[in-house]
Design a protein around this motif. Structure first.
Motif, PDB file in Angstrom:
ATOM      1  N   ARG A 115       0.831  -1.161   0.150  1.00 17.39           N
ATOM      2  CA  ARG A 115       0.070  -0.026  -0.027  1.00 17.39           C
ATOM      3  C   ARG A 115       0.921   1.201   0.075  1.00 17.39           C
ATOM      4  O   ARG A 115       0.207   2.317  -0.450  1.00 17.39           O
ATOM      5  CB  ARG A 115      -1.136  -0.133   1.103  1.00 17.39           C
ATOM      6  CG  ARG A 115      -0.469   0.556   2.590  1.00 17.39           C
ATOM      7  CD  ARG A 115      -1.475   0.279   3.540  1.00 17.39           C
ATOM      8  NE  ARG A 115      -1.131   0.930   4.927  1.00 17.39           N
ATOM      9  CZ  ARG A 115      -1.266   2.122   5.372  1.00 17.39           C
ATOM     10  NH1 ARG A 115      -1.864   2.872   4.636  1.00 17.39           N
ATOM     11  NH2 ARG A 115      -0.846   2.414   6.704  1.00 17.39           N
ATOM     12  N   ASP A 121      -1.416   0.289  -8.542  1.00 20.26           N
ATOM     13  CA  ASP A 121      -2.714   0.813  -8.201  1.00 20.26           C
ATOM     14  C   ASP A 121      -3.383  -0.619  -7.358  1.00 20.26           C
ATOM     15  O   ASP A 121      -3.697  -1.513  -8.092  1.00 20.26           O
ATOM     16  CB  ASP A 121      -3.528   0.860  -9.343  1.00 20.26           C
ATOM     17  CG  ASP A 121      -4.953   1.082  -9.265  1.00 20.26           C
ATOM     18  OD1 ASP A 121      -5.501   1.216  -8.219  1.00 20.26           O
ATOM     19  OD2 ASP A 121      -6.051   1.056 -10.248  1.00 20.26           O
ATOM     20  N   ARG A 123      -5.184  -3.375  -5.455  1.00 16.16           N
ATOM     21  CA  ARG A 123      -6.880  -3.658  -5.064  1.00 16.16           C
ATOM     22  C   ARG A 123      -6.862  -5.140  -4.700  1.00 16.16           C
ATOM     23  O   ARG A 123      -6.169  -5.891  -5.373  1.00 16.16           O
ATOM     24  CB  ARG A 123      -7.523  -3.682  -6.286  1.00 16.16           C
ATOM     25  CG  ARG A 123      -7.745  -2.185  -7.054  1.00 16.16           C
ATOM     26  CD  ARG A 123      -8.545  -2.012  -8.157  1.00 16.16           C
ATOM     27  NE  ARG A 123      -8.276  -0.683  -8.932  1.00 16.16           N
ATOM     28  CZ  ARG A 123      -8.982  -0.339 -10.036  1.00 16.16           C
ATOM     29  NH1 ARG A 123     -10.303  -0.878 -10.090  1.00 16.16           N
ATOM     30  NH2 ARG A 123      -8.662   0.950 -10.424  1.00 16.16           N
ATOM     31  N   VAL A 125      -8.116  -8.622  -3.523  1.00 20.17           N
ATOM     32  CA  VAL A 125      -9.395  -9.487  -3.364  1.00 20.17           C
ATOM     33  C   VAL A 125      -9.091 -10.637  -2.254  1.00 20.17           C
ATOM     34  O   VAL A 125      -8.040 -11.217  -2.189  1.00 20.17           O
ATOM     35  CB  VAL A 125      -9.446 -10.186  -4.768  1.00 20.17           C
ATOM     36  CG1 VAL A 125     -10.502 -11.396  -4.469  1.00 20.17           C
ATOM     37  CG2 VAL A 125      -9.566  -9.476  -5.867  1.00 20.17           C
ATOM     38  N   ALA A 176      -8.249  -2.737   4.549  1.00 23.07           N
ATOM     39  CA  ALA A 176      -9.587  -2.026   4.095  1.00 23.07           C
ATOM     40  C   ALA A 176      -9.980  -0.630   4.954  1.00 23.07           C
ATOM     41  O   ALA A 176     -10.372   0.363   4.332  1.00 23.07           O
ATOM     42  CB  ALA A 176     -11.014  -2.574   4.026  1.00 23.07           C
ATOM     43  N   VAL A 180      -7.394   1.197   1.451  1.00 17.85           N
ATOM     44  CA  VAL A 180      -6.942   0.068   0.396  1.00 17.85           C
ATOM     45  C   VAL A 180      -8.346  -0.259  -0.339  1.00 17.85           C
ATOM     46  O   VAL A 180      -9.191  -1.168   0.624  1.00 17.85           O
ATOM     47  CB  VAL A 180      -5.904  -0.766   0.564  1.00 17.85           C
ATOM     48  CG1 VAL A 180      -5.672  -1.994  -0.678  1.00 17.85           C
ATOM     49  CG2 VAL A 180      -4.732  -0.130   1.142  1.00 17.85           C
ATOM     50  N   PRO A 181      -8.697  -0.485  -1.525  1.00 21.38           N
ATOM     51  CA  PRO A 181      -9.962  -1.067  -1.933  1.00 21.38           C
ATOM     52  C   PRO A 181      -9.876  -2.771  -1.785  1.00 21.38           C
ATOM     53  O   PRO A 181      -8.688  -3.550  -2.263  1.00 21.38           O
ATOM     54  CB  PRO A 181      -9.761  -0.841  -3.432  1.00 21.38           C
ATOM     55  CG  PRO A 181      -9.020   0.291  -3.592  1.00 21.38           C
ATOM     56  CD  PRO A 181      -7.974   0.309  -2.541  1.00 21.38           C
ATOM     57  N   VAL A 182     -10.486  -3.265  -0.991  1.00 21.64           N
ATOM     58  CA  VAL A 182     -10.796  -4.653  -0.589  1.00 21.64           C
ATOM     59  C   VAL A 182     -11.914  -5.394  -0.846  1.00 21.64           C
ATOM     60  O   VAL A 182     -13.070  -4.580  -0.541  1.00 21.64           O
ATOM     61  CB  VAL A 182     -10.288  -4.761   0.855  1.00 21.64           C
ATOM     62  CG1 VAL A 182     -10.386  -6.493   1.217  1.00 21.64           C
ATOM     63  CG2 VAL A 182      -9.099  -4.292   1.141  1.00 21.64           C
ATOM     64  N   ARG A 183     -12.279  -6.238  -1.729  1.00 22.54           N
ATOM     65  CA  ARG A 183     -13.428  -6.918  -2.044  1.00 22.54           C
ATOM     66  C   ARG A 183     -13.502  -8.448  -1.682  1.00 22.54           C
ATOM     67  O   ARG A 183     -12.450  -9.065  -2.033  1.00 22.54           O
ATOM     68  CB  ARG A 183     -13.513  -7.155  -3.582  1.00 22.54           C
ATOM     69  CG  ARG A 183     -14.828  -7.888  -4.077  1.00 22.54           C
ATOM     70  CD  ARG A 183     -16.005  -7.070  -3.693  1.00 22.54           C
ATOM     71  NE  ARG A 183     -16.200  -5.642  -4.045  1.00 22.54           N
ATOM     72  CZ  ARG A 183     -16.395  -5.333  -5.413  1.00 22.54           C
ATOM     73  NH1 ARG A 183     -16.921  -6.092  -6.196  1.00 22.54           N
ATOM     74  NH2 ARG A 183     -16.621  -4.024  -5.701  1.00 22.54           N
ATOM     75  N   PHE A 204     -14.291  -5.142 -10.284  1.00 22.69           N
ATOM     76  CA  PHE A 204     -13.627  -4.588  -9.271  1.00 22.69           C
ATOM     77  C   PHE A 204     -12.134  -4.252  -9.497  1.00 22.69           C
ATOM     78  O   PHE A 204     -11.807  -3.178  -9.153  1.00 22.69           O
ATOM     79  CB  PHE A 204     -13.488  -5.623  -7.866  1.00 22.69           C
ATOM     80  CG  PHE A 204     -12.570  -5.188  -6.724  1.00 22.69           C
ATOM     81  CD1 PHE A 204     -12.802  -4.007  -5.928  1.00 22.69           C
ATOM     82  CD2 PHE A 204     -11.440  -6.005  -6.708  1.00 22.69           C
ATOM     83  CE1 PHE A 204     -11.888  -3.855  -5.043  1.00 22.69           C
ATOM     84  CE2 PHE A 204     -10.625  -5.630  -5.632  1.00 22.69           C
ATOM     85  CZ  PHE A 204     -10.887  -4.261  -4.760  1.00 22.69           C
ATOM     86  N   ALA A 205     -11.540  -4.907 -10.412  1.00 19.91           N
ATOM     87  CA  ALA A 205     -10.242  -4.945 -10.997  1.00 19.91           C
ATOM     88  C   ALA A 205     -10.406  -3.726 -12.010  1.00 19.91           C
ATOM     89  O   ALA A 205      -9.104  -3.263 -12.499  1.00 19.91           O
ATOM     90  CB  ALA A 205      -9.699  -6.033 -11.439  1.00 19.91           C
ATOM     91  N   GLY A 206     -11.618  -3.170 -12.622  1.00 21.25           N
ATOM     92  CA  GLY A 206     -11.622  -2.139 -13.593  1.00 21.25           C
ATOM     93  C   GLY A 206     -11.550  -2.637 -15.037  1.00 21.25           C
ATOM     94  O   GLY A 206     -10.933  -2.063 -15.925  1.00 21.25           O
TER      95      GLY A 206
END
Length: 284
Positions: A115, A121, A123, A125, A176, A180-183, A204-206
């Motif tokens: 991070r 970038d 992301r 999972v 999160a 940090v984007p966390v799915r 989610f990954a774009g």
């Protein structure tokens, strides 16, 4: 997308030990990884693996997560360690032409280090499985084919597995909260509808998927092509048909005393993730 396997193990198992890539070739003979090494470091021989190991000991351990999460700035060691990964990711994207590279390393501390990498970038999972299924999996004796069968996968007792399950899952939750984007996706949920799961994760990954992108996926199996996973589960060597099934052998095979132990240790987080606390054994 380009799947790289568990890059956290690349430095020792591949750069130093020259184990087999997911494509079947030795790491040193794999054209993909040769090109990545050339782009990232002007050749893997220029990587100081001992330095990577020293940095890992200094910053990338589970015990370091509270410090990593609470820091307002990153230390020089954290940034240097993260830079090794940044270079690999950038080179892999360049060589493969992929928009997204996937590092399936399971180390939550590594995610906390990354991070701080301004050129990534990041992301995450967060795949969750019932702690009792995880505990049973870690007790099984599994050969590591990439070492030509001379080594085995790590094994843990159910009690140790339960403690690690709590620690790592809590660490991803903390990540999160640090922005940090966390799915999160449950293993059981994914197996129930893999197609829907992949669509959500790609979004989610774009990288929105088109219907033809999932032609490899069927209701009960996936048709896999050779890949270049640097390290990871032995199934990374699977080419062709891979059955998709919910593995619930632990319900029958994990002794009830161990199942209760793991359930007690992991109870609060199991409940938070929607898992039942009490699961009756199917053993007669």
């Amino acid at each position: 997308m380009c799947a790289l396997g568990e890059v956290v193990h690349l430095w020792q198992r591949d750069v130093r030990d020259d184990e087999r890539c997911g494509c079947g070739d030795r790491f040193s003979a794999c054209e993909f990884w040769k090109r990545v090494g050339k782009s990232a470091f002007d050749g893997w021989e220029n990587v100081d693996v001992d330095r990577v190991h020293r940095l890992r000991e200094a910053v990338e351990r589970t015990r370091h997560i509270p410090r990593l999460a609470s820091a307002s700035t990153a230390s020089a060691e954290v940034r240097e360690y993260a830079s090794f990964y940044s270079k690999v990711y950038a080179a892999a994207a360049e060589v493969s032409g992929a928009q997204v590279v996937i590092d399936s390393s399971k180390h939550s501390a590594l995610a906390h280090v990354l991070r701080w990498a301004g050129d990534i970038d990041l992301r995450v999972v967060h795949v969750v499985r019932d702690a009792r299924g995880v505990a049973y999996s870690w007790t099984k004796k599994v050969a590591r084919p990439e070492s030509d069968g001379t080594d085995e996968m790590t094994r843990y007792s159910p009690g140790r597995s339960a403690l690690l399950w709590n620690a790592h899952n809590a660490a991803f939750g903390l990540l999160a909260r640090r922005g940090v984007p966390v799915r999160r996706i449950r293993y059981e949920e994914f197996l129930a509808d893999p197609r829907a799961g992949l669509i959500r994760l790609a979004d989610f990954a774009g990288v929105p998927l088109h219907p033809e992108d999932l032609d490899f996926l069927r209701p009960e199996h996936a048709d896999l092509r050779p890949g270049h996973s640097a390290a990871g589960n032995p199934m990374r060597f699977t080419v062709g048909r891979l059955p998709l099934r919910h593995d619930d052998a632990w319900v029958r095979a994990l002794p009830s005393s161990q199942r209760r132990l793991v359930g007690a240790v992991c109870g609060p987080m199991l409940r938070a993730y929607g898992y039942p606390i009490n699961v009756a054994s199917e053993t007669p």
